[in-house]
Scaffold this motif. Sequence first.
Motif, PDB file in Angstrom:
ATOM      1  N   GLY A 168       0.805  -1.217   0.000  1.00 29.73           N
ATOM      2  CA  GLY A 168       0.000   0.000   0.000  1.00 29.73           C
ATOM      3  C   GLY A 168       0.830   1.256   0.000  1.00 29.73           C
ATOM      4  N   ASN A 169       2.080   1.167  -0.429  1.00 28.10           N
ATOM      5  CA  ASN A 169       2.980   2.313  -0.409  1.00 28.10           C
ATOM      6  C   ASN A 169       2.634   3.296  -1.520  1.00 28.10           C
ATOM      7  N   GLY A 170       3.165   4.514  -1.402  1.00 30.93           N
ATOM      8  CA  GLY A 170       2.916   5.521  -2.423  1.00 30.93           C
ATOM      9  C   GLY A 170       3.966   5.548  -3.509  1.00 30.93           C
ATOM     10  N   PHE A 171       4.988   4.717  -3.381  1.00 34.79           N
ATOM     11  CA  PHE A 171       6.078   4.673  -4.355  1.00 34.79           C
ATOM     12  C   PHE A 171       6.830   3.370  -4.148  1.00 34.79           C
ATOM     13  N   SER A 172       7.768   3.090  -5.028  1.00 37.07           N
ATOM     14  CA  SER A 172       8.669   1.959  -4.868  1.00 37.07           C
ATOM     15  C   SER A 172      10.102   2.425  -5.060  1.00 37.07           C
ATOM     16  N   ILE A 173      11.044   1.580  -4.654  1.00 38.37           N
ATOM     17  CA  ILE A 173      12.470   1.843  -4.835  1.00 38.37           C
ATOM     18  C   ILE A 173      13.025   0.793  -5.786  1.00 38.37           C
ATOM     19  N   CYS A 174      13.635   1.249  -6.864  1.00 38.24           N
ATOM     20  CA  CYS A 174      14.194   0.327  -7.854  1.00 38.24           C
ATOM     21  C   CYS A 174      15.533  -0.219  -7.354  1.00 38.24           C
ATOM     22  N   ALA A 175      15.718  -1.534  -7.433  1.00 38.33           N
ATOM     23  CA  ALA A 175      16.966  -2.158  -7.005  1.00 38.33           C
ATOM     24  C   ALA A 175      17.180  -3.457  -7.785  1.00 38.33           C
ATOM     25  N   GLY A 176      18.414  -3.946  -7.759  1.00 38.16           N
ATOM     26  CA  GLY A 176      18.749  -5.209  -8.416  1.00 38.16           C
ATOM     27  C   GLY A 176      19.490  -5.076  -9.723  1.00 38.16           C
ATOM     28  N   LEU A 177      19.745  -3.847 -10.182  1.00 34.34           N
ATOM     29  CA  LEU A 177      20.363  -3.659 -11.494  1.00 34.34           C
ATOM     30  C   LEU A 177      21.777  -4.239 -11.555  1.00 34.34           C
ATOM     31  N   GLN A 178      22.535  -4.117 -10.492  1.00 38.83           N
ATOM     32  CA  GLN A 178      23.901  -4.641 -10.520  1.00 38.83           C
ATOM     33  C   GLN A 178      23.909  -6.136 -10.805  1.00 38.83           C
ATOM     34  N   GLN A 179      22.948  -6.864 -10.223  1.00 36.16           N
ATOM     35  CA  GLN A 179      22.897  -8.307 -10.455  1.00 36.16           C
ATOM     36  C   GLN A 179      22.453  -8.617 -11.895  1.00 36.16           C
ATOM     37  N   VAL A 180      21.605  -7.768 -12.465  1.00 38.91           N
ATOM     38  CA  VAL A 180      21.242  -7.919 -13.880  1.00 38.91           C
ATOM     39  C   VAL A 180      22.493  -7.768 -14.744  1.00 38.91           C
ATOM     40  N   ILE A 181      23.297  -6.771 -14.451  1.00 34.52           N
ATOM     41  CA  ILE A 181      24.514  -6.533 -15.236  1.00 34.52           C
ATOM     42  C   ILE A 181      25.453  -7.735 -15.162  1.00 34.52           C
ATOM     43  N   GLU A 182      25.669  -8.250 -13.945  1.00 33.48           N
ATOM     44  CA  GLU A 182      26.555  -9.400 -13.782  1.00 33.48           C
ATOM     45  C   GLU A 182      26.035 -10.609 -14.548  1.00 33.48           C
ATOM     46  N   TYR A 183      24.723 -10.799 -14.524  1.00 34.00           N
ATOM     47  CA  TYR A 183      24.101 -11.915 -15.249  1.00 34.00           C
ATOM     48  C   TYR A 183      24.311 -11.778 -16.751  1.00 34.00           C
ATOM     49  N   VAL A 184      24.063 -10.592 -17.291  1.00 35.85           N
ATOM     50  CA  VAL A 184      24.173 -10.393 -18.742  1.00 35.85           C
ATOM     51  C   VAL A 184      25.622 -10.560 -19.205  1.00 35.85           C
ATOM     52  N   LYS A 185      26.560 -10.087 -18.412  1.00 40.88           N
ATOM     53  CA  LYS A 185      27.970 -10.216 -18.783  1.00 40.88           C
ATOM     54  C   LYS A 185      28.391 -11.678 -18.928  1.00 40.88           C
ATOM     55  N   ASP A 186      27.761 -12.554 -18.191  1.00 45.74           N
ATOM     56  CA  ASP A 186      28.148 -13.970 -18.170  1.00 45.74           C
ATOM     57  C   ASP A 186      27.139 -14.842 -18.909  1.00 45.74           C
ATOM     58  N   LEU A 187      26.401 -14.258 -19.834  1.00 44.21           N
ATOM     59  CA  LEU A 187      25.301 -14.964 -20.479  1.00 44.21           C
ATOM     60  C   LEU A 187      25.805 -15.794 -21.664  1.00 44.21           C
ATOM     61  N   VAL A 188      26.293 -16.981 -21.378  1.00 49.11           N
ATOM     62  CA  VAL A 188      26.749 -17.929 -22.398  1.00 49.11           C
ATOM     63  C   VAL A 188      26.277 -19.321 -22.009  1.00 49.11           C
TER      64      VAL A 188
ATOM     65  N   THR B  53      12.526  14.063  -2.718  1.00 50.26           N
ATOM     66  CA  THR B  53      11.823  14.728  -3.811  1.00 50.26           C
ATOM     67  C   THR B  53      10.327  14.407  -3.800  1.00 50.26           C
ATOM     68  N   LEU B  54       9.905  13.517  -2.915  1.00 48.38           N
ATOM     69  CA  LEU B  54       8.490  13.185  -2.777  1.00 48.38           C
ATOM     70  C   LEU B  54       7.812  14.176  -1.833  1.00 48.38           C
ATOM     71  N   TRP B  55       6.572  14.494  -2.113  1.00 47.74           N
ATOM     72  CA  TRP B  55       5.777  15.266  -1.170  1.00 47.74           C
ATOM     73  C   TRP B  55       5.481  14.396   0.053  1.00 47.74           C
ATOM     74  N   ASP B  56       5.357  15.002   1.207  1.00 46.31           N
ATOM     75  CA  ASP B  56       5.091  14.250   2.440  1.00 46.31           C
ATOM     76  C   ASP B  56       3.850  13.378   2.302  1.00 46.31           C
ATOM     77  N   GLU B  57       2.869  13.870   1.576  1.00 41.27           N
ATOM     78  CA  GLU B  57       1.615  13.119   1.429  1.00 41.27           C
ATOM     79  C   GLU B  57       1.817  11.795   0.702  1.00 41.27           C
ATOM     80  N   SER B  58       2.842  11.721  -0.147  1.00 37.49           N
ATOM     81  CA  SER B  58       3.119  10.477  -0.878  1.00 37.49           C
ATOM     82  C   SER B  58       3.930   9.487  -0.060  1.00 37.49           C
ATOM     83  N   ARG B  59       4.422   9.917   1.101  1.00 39.22           N
ATOM     84  CA  ARG B  59       5.231   9.048   1.951  1.00 39.22           C
ATOM     85  C   ARG B  59       4.443   8.499   3.130  1.00 39.22           C
ATOM     86  N   ARG B  60       3.164   8.874   3.227  1.00 35.19           N
ATOM     87  CA  ARG B  60       2.344   8.327   4.311  1.00 35.19           C
ATOM     88  C   ARG B  60       2.327   6.806   4.245  1.00 35.19           C
TER      89      ARG B  60
END
Length: 489
Positions: free
Chosen positions: A43-63, A449-456
């Motif tokens: 029920g949050n007002g936003f999300s935090i993006c994470a996991g990109l570093q592991q995507v990069i490591e996976y793609v580099k070794d994609l054979v 950068t979020l308004w307080d109302e979006s962090r309730r």
Amino acid sequence: MNQRHMTLLTDLYELTMMQGYYEIKDANRTVVFDAFFRTNPSGNGFSICAGLQQVIEYVKDLVFTEEDIDYLRTLGIFQENFLEGLRNFRFTGDIHAIPEGTVVFPREPLVKVIAPIMQAQLMEAAILNFVNHQSLIATKTARIVHAAKGDGIMEFGLRRAQGADAGVYGARAAMIGGCIGTSNVLTGQMFDVPVKGTHAHSWIMSFPDELTAFRAYAKLYPSACILLVDTYDTLGSGVPNAIRVFQEMRSRGIPLTFYGIRLDSGDLAYLSKKARKMLDEAGFPDAVISASNDLDEHLIASLKNQGAAITSWGVGTNLITSKDNPSFNGVYKLAAIYDEKSGTFIPKIKLSENTEKITHPGNKAVKRIYDKANGKIIADLICFADETYREDEPLLLFDPVETWKKTLLQPGTFTIRDLMVPVFRKGKCVYDSPKVMDIRAYCQHEQETLWDESRRLVNPHEVHVDLSRKLWDCRQELLSEYNRTDGAK
């Protein structure tokens, strides 16, 4: 853990589709896939993006290794020419992504893959696995940190995580989301983040009495002396014995740089207030009172409202599993196919009887619009990748569902930021992942950068994610075209 080969970290149907592309379609046809999510967790007002570093490591070794190919052969569903073709498999496409730690909202692409269809198809399950899990835990952590109102949150969830990977990478995501440290030593080693911890009840129980155990611990760790006081009787013996040890340390001239008590059971509001009074009266007003015991954002907020004298929180199960919302609903959908004759991307749309499952077509970008006066987010704008906008021209935003709701931004009153950055170009990584603690600092700034109302924590204000007029028109045209085709059958 960090040296495993993970090309076969995929669902079988990705491979059966790959064989189909290889045998009966143009396996080199370039497509666009978007990884995005449909709703914010908990029920949050936003999300935090994470996991990109592991995507990069996976793609580099994609054979595909010989072992991989030999195993696939045993399944009896793959033709030999396809298996032989896998020997030369490499990722040759482009990837754009929103950097880790960024505040994100539903339906906007977090990762965009532009590549030959065989390559882009294979990556679906792994990308979603990495991004869904870590984005979930980072978002849950951000909620907990916000509830603590500036108090430190420590991640203590390893023993309750769903396996070693979830424990290690969940702790990584928790650090991105705002934790000040983790108990997970492997996470500390792998990602250079602070590790923290005290001692267990078993330490106390292994000594003849509580006071002897406290003295032994204080002797070993005088500069990080947090004593667990609820093994026997919190207020009757635990806190008084801790105070006695602190007095002995002071009398011997040992600097009390970081010291205090930890509560792990009972009425935390009542016990912390009583303990605070006892510590203050004994001359230790700067002693830390930390707490654990099945905490989450709602319990922490409640304890804060009750005046609990706790300034440091150890959160385990409810954080590392995101117990109230244990999955992040990210998906990976085909958005466009490149047409060599016209030299353009042909938008594709997925329809559904569920409105929220209808996709946004085309090769897209995400623009973030800020209020120039205060730096707060006004809205996000999903548009085609080749669309441009100027800050010195008016910008009309409209709700893509309730289209009569419009906002006209005047020139000079807003700023625009492209959220997605290049990660791979023609198969080569062009992006350096920041250190986790740098991502954490960036994530803290992002939330400001979020308004307080979006962090309730409850019923937060929804940040609008709008479509450009050009993208909205394209989407409506495809919807109408599908309906005409469907009606003609």
